[in-house]
Write an enzyme that holds these catalytic residues in place. Sequence first.
Site, PDB file in Angstrom:
ATOM      1  NE  ARG A  32      48.083  42.703   0.955  1.00  0.00           N
ATOM      2  CZ  ARG A  32      48.444  41.715   0.123  1.00  0.00           C
ATOM      3  NH1 ARG A  32      48.199  41.803  -1.167  1.00  0.00           N
ATOM      4  NH2 ARG A  32      49.020  40.633   0.586  1.00  0.00           N
TER       5      ARG A  32
ATOM      6  CG  HIS B  75      43.735  39.558  -3.536  1.00  0.00           C
ATOM      7  ND1 HIS B  75      43.739  40.179  -2.315  1.00  0.00           N
ATOM      8  CD2 HIS B  75      45.037  39.229  -3.773  1.00  0.00           C
ATOM      9  CE1 HIS B  75      44.979  40.230  -1.840  1.00  0.00           C
ATOM     10  NE2 HIS B  75      45.779  39.657  -2.711  1.00  0.00           N
TER      11      HIS B  75
ATOM     12  CD  GLU C  61      41.073  42.126  -1.313  1.00  0.00           C
ATOM     13  OE1 GLU C  61      41.352  42.887  -2.243  1.00  0.00           O
ATOM     14  OE2 GLU C  61      41.552  40.995  -1.196  1.00  0.00           O
TER      15      GLU C  61
HETATM   16  N1  LIG Z   1      47.538  40.857  -5.842  1.00  0.00           N
HETATM   17  C1  LIG Z   1      48.312  39.865  -5.480  1.00  0.00           C
HETATM   18  O1  LIG Z   1      47.945  38.712  -5.629  1.00  0.00           O
HETATM   19  C2  LIG Z   1      49.673  40.148  -4.892  1.00  0.00           C
HETATM   20  C3  LIG Z   1      50.670  39.158  -4.993  1.00  0.00           C
HETATM   21  C4  LIG Z   1      51.922  39.439  -4.479  1.00  0.00           C
HETATM   22  C5  LIG Z   1      52.186  40.659  -3.864  1.00  0.00           C
HETATM   23  N2  LIG Z   1      51.197  41.572  -3.750  1.00  0.00           N
HETATM   24  C6  LIG Z   1      51.467  42.874  -3.130  1.00  0.00           C
HETATM   25  O2  LIG Z   1      52.335  43.597  -3.992  1.00  0.00           O
HETATM   26  C7  LIG Z   1      53.029  44.578  -3.235  1.00  0.00           C
HETATM   27  C8  LIG Z   1      54.510  44.558  -3.599  1.00  0.00           C
HETATM   28  O3  LIG Z   1      55.096  43.338  -3.218  1.00  0.00           O
HETATM   29  P1  LIG Z   1      56.695  43.183  -3.326  1.00  0.00           P
HETATM   30  O4  LIG Z   1      57.034  41.777  -3.037  1.00  0.00           O
HETATM   31  O5  LIG Z   1      57.160  43.809  -4.584  1.00  0.00           O
HETATM   32  O6  LIG Z   1      57.137  44.077  -2.095  1.00  0.00           O
HETATM   33  P2  LIG Z   1      58.593  44.659  -1.847  1.00  0.00           P
HETATM   34  O7  LIG Z   1      58.702  44.896  -0.386  1.00  0.00           O
HETATM   35  O8  LIG Z   1      59.630  43.821  -2.524  1.00  0.00           O
HETATM   36  O9  LIG Z   1      58.555  46.054  -2.616  1.00  0.00           O
HETATM   37  C9  LIG Z   1      57.806  47.113  -2.192  1.00  0.00           C
HETATM   38  C10 LIG Z   1      58.649  48.361  -2.431  1.00  0.00           C
HETATM   39  O10 LIG Z   1      57.833  49.502  -2.162  1.00  0.00           O
HETATM   40  C11 LIG Z   1      58.672  50.498  -1.577  1.00  0.00           C
HETATM   41  N3  LIG Z   1      57.780  51.429  -0.881  1.00  0.00           N
HETATM   42  C12 LIG Z   1      57.065  51.209   0.234  1.00  0.00           C
HETATM   43  N4  LIG Z   1      56.321  52.295   0.539  1.00  0.00           N
HETATM   44  C13 LIG Z   1      56.571  53.209  -0.439  1.00  0.00           C
HETATM   45  C14 LIG Z   1      56.081  54.513  -0.702  1.00  0.00           C
HETATM   46  N5  LIG Z   1      55.190  55.109   0.100  1.00  0.00           N
HETATM   47  N6  LIG Z   1      56.527  55.149  -1.790  1.00  0.00           N
HETATM   48  C15 LIG Z   1      57.431  54.560  -2.611  1.00  0.00           C
HETATM   49  N7  LIG Z   1      57.940  53.331  -2.409  1.00  0.00           N
HETATM   50  C16 LIG Z   1      57.501  52.658  -1.341  1.00  0.00           C
HETATM   51  C17 LIG Z   1      59.614  49.721  -0.691  1.00  0.00           C
HETATM   52  O11 LIG Z   1      60.804  50.438  -0.449  1.00  0.00           O
HETATM   53  C18 LIG Z   1      59.865  48.462  -1.500  1.00  0.00           C
HETATM   54  O12 LIG Z   1      61.035  48.546  -2.286  1.00  0.00           O
HETATM   55  C19 LIG Z   1      52.726  44.266  -1.772  1.00  0.00           C
HETATM   56  O13 LIG Z   1      51.695  45.124  -1.338  1.00  0.00           O
HETATM   57  C20 LIG Z   1      52.212  42.844  -1.810  1.00  0.00           C
HETATM   58  O14 LIG Z   1      51.389  42.547  -0.724  1.00  0.00           O
HETATM   59  C21 LIG Z   1      49.950  41.345  -4.259  1.00  0.00           C
HETATM   60  O1  LIG Z   2      50.416  38.697  -0.860  1.00  0.00           O
HETATM   61  C1  LIG Z   2      50.137  37.780  -1.621  1.00  0.00           C
HETATM   62  O2  LIG Z   2      50.877  36.797  -1.831  1.00  0.00           O
HETATM   63  C2  LIG Z   2      48.879  37.874  -2.426  1.00  0.00           C
HETATM   64  O3  LIG Z   2      48.201  39.050  -2.136  1.00  0.00           O
HETATM   65  C3  LIG Z   2      47.984  36.677  -2.263  1.00  0.00           C
HETATM   66  O4  LIG Z   2      47.551  36.618  -0.956  1.00  0.00           O
HETATM   67  P1  LIG Z   2      46.696  35.357  -0.421  1.00  0.00           P
HETATM   68  O5  LIG Z   2      47.676  34.338   0.029  1.00  0.00           O
HETATM   69  O6  LIG Z   2      45.923  35.939   0.701  1.00  0.00           O
HETATM   70  O7  LIG Z   2      45.869  34.875  -1.529  1.00  0.00           O
END
Ligand SMILES: NC(=O)c1ccc[n+]([C@@H]2O[C@H](COP(=O)([O-])OP(=O)(O)OC[C@H]3O[C@@H](n4cnc5c(N)ncnc54)[C@H](O)[C@@H]3O)[C@@H](O)[C@H]2O)c1
Ligand SMILES: O=C(O)[C@H](O)COP(=O)(O)O
Length: 315
Positions: A229, A288, A258
């Site tokens: 994020r 993104h 963003e």
């Molecule tokens: N760019 C994209 O398109 C996209 C797509 C999918 C997910 N994401 C983002 O990726 C990130 C991870 O997603 P996920 O499904 O793996 O989440 P998740 O909840 O499975 O994993 C996140 C992990 O981070 C740990 N955590 C939280 N705060 C912490 C800190 N301060 N220090 C250390 N560990 C910490 C939690 O314990 C958890 O295990 C999220 O922010 C999600 O929104 C982005």
């Molecule tokens: O959290 C997510 O799945 C990704 O960041 C994508 O987000 P969006 O659905 O807003 O494109």
Amino acid sequence: MRIAFLDKAAHPYLKNALTLEGHTVDELDHLTRPDVLQALQLYDGLMIRSRLDIDRELIDACPAHFRFVARWGVGTDHIDLKYAEERSIKVFNSPEGSKHTVAEHTLGMMLMLLNHLGRADRQVRGGEWVRRGNIGTELGHLTVGLIGYGNMGQETAKRLSGFGCRVLAHDKFRKNYGDEYAEEITLNQLQKEADVVSLHIFLEGNHHYANAAWFNAFAKPIYLINTARGQLVNTEDLVAAMEADRVLSAALDVHEYEEQSFVHLAPNELPEPFQYLRRSERTVLTPHIAGWSAEAEEGHAHALFAKIEAAFRGR
Ligand SMILES: NC(=O)c1ccc[n+]([C@@H]2O[C@H](COP(=O)([O-])OP(=O)(O)OC[C@H]3O[C@@H](n4cnc5c(N)ncnc54)[C@H](O)[C@@H]3O)[C@@H](O)[C@H]2O)c1
Ligand SMILES: O=C(O)[C@H](O)COP(=O)(O)O
């Protein structure tokens, strides 16, 4: 159940499967927020990506029989999870859908930074032939630190295992999570040892997680990747860390500004720290899209259908 799709479904499976099970799906992705607030009285559940905040006001507009919010995707930072729970509304998301795509994008970003692929590509297109100035670094000789070892962190670690690098994972809320792909480690130790750092934490409680103190705590200059994020990183502090060569280069799929800015402002109207990142030859910037692929869209649809069915079948 009657289900409102508040965002466009990028794959038909979810709508088709729900309809076959006897549910009614209405596509309301064209409605503005005020119209959505009016319409919700009719529904038992909704599907959304991130077009609208599912906040207290929107939840209050749902009827007493309302049962679930299905987040097509992963991040739930736009959903008031606490209030949904108070109202006994289930919230589903679908990290199974995009975790492979995010991990591949993360690996792509690492390789781009280490091999100067973005810069070298721009130079060749611009008529420059720079070889010595673009000498790469092998991932296999580095230590990669993953911050957050949930869905995305773990999937990234699996892919890193093929490169021969050392992989460290720090997760604040998990215990005994070390596995064959990553060593469990404290943040302190990770900051002593990592060369490449990739963020995989959620936003809640982590606004400006990567700030001046955090950058200064690394023993070595780092390569930074953020596919999680944008607001996790204090962009001003990142720029200062790049100018001080504490961050050698950075690949960002998500950007602090963003949400407020990209939609409403032209790129050159965005705040100065972002202009620095745009000008710099040491950044890779994507809009993104780390979780976006055809396979991910199908995966979201299947995962959400399975979760809705498991929760409500026969009820
Ligand atoms: N760019 C994209 O398109 C996209 C797509 C999918 C997910 N994401 C983002 O990726 C990130 C991870 O997603 P996920 O499904 O793996 O989440 P998740 O909840 O499975 O994993 C996140 C992990 O981070 C740990 N955590 C939280 N705060 C912490 C800190 N301060 N220090 C250390 N560990 C910490 C939690 O314990 C958890 O295990 C999220 O922010 C999600 O929104 C982005
Ligand atoms: O959290 C997510 O799945 C990704 O960041 C994508 O987000 P969006 O659905 O807003 O494109």
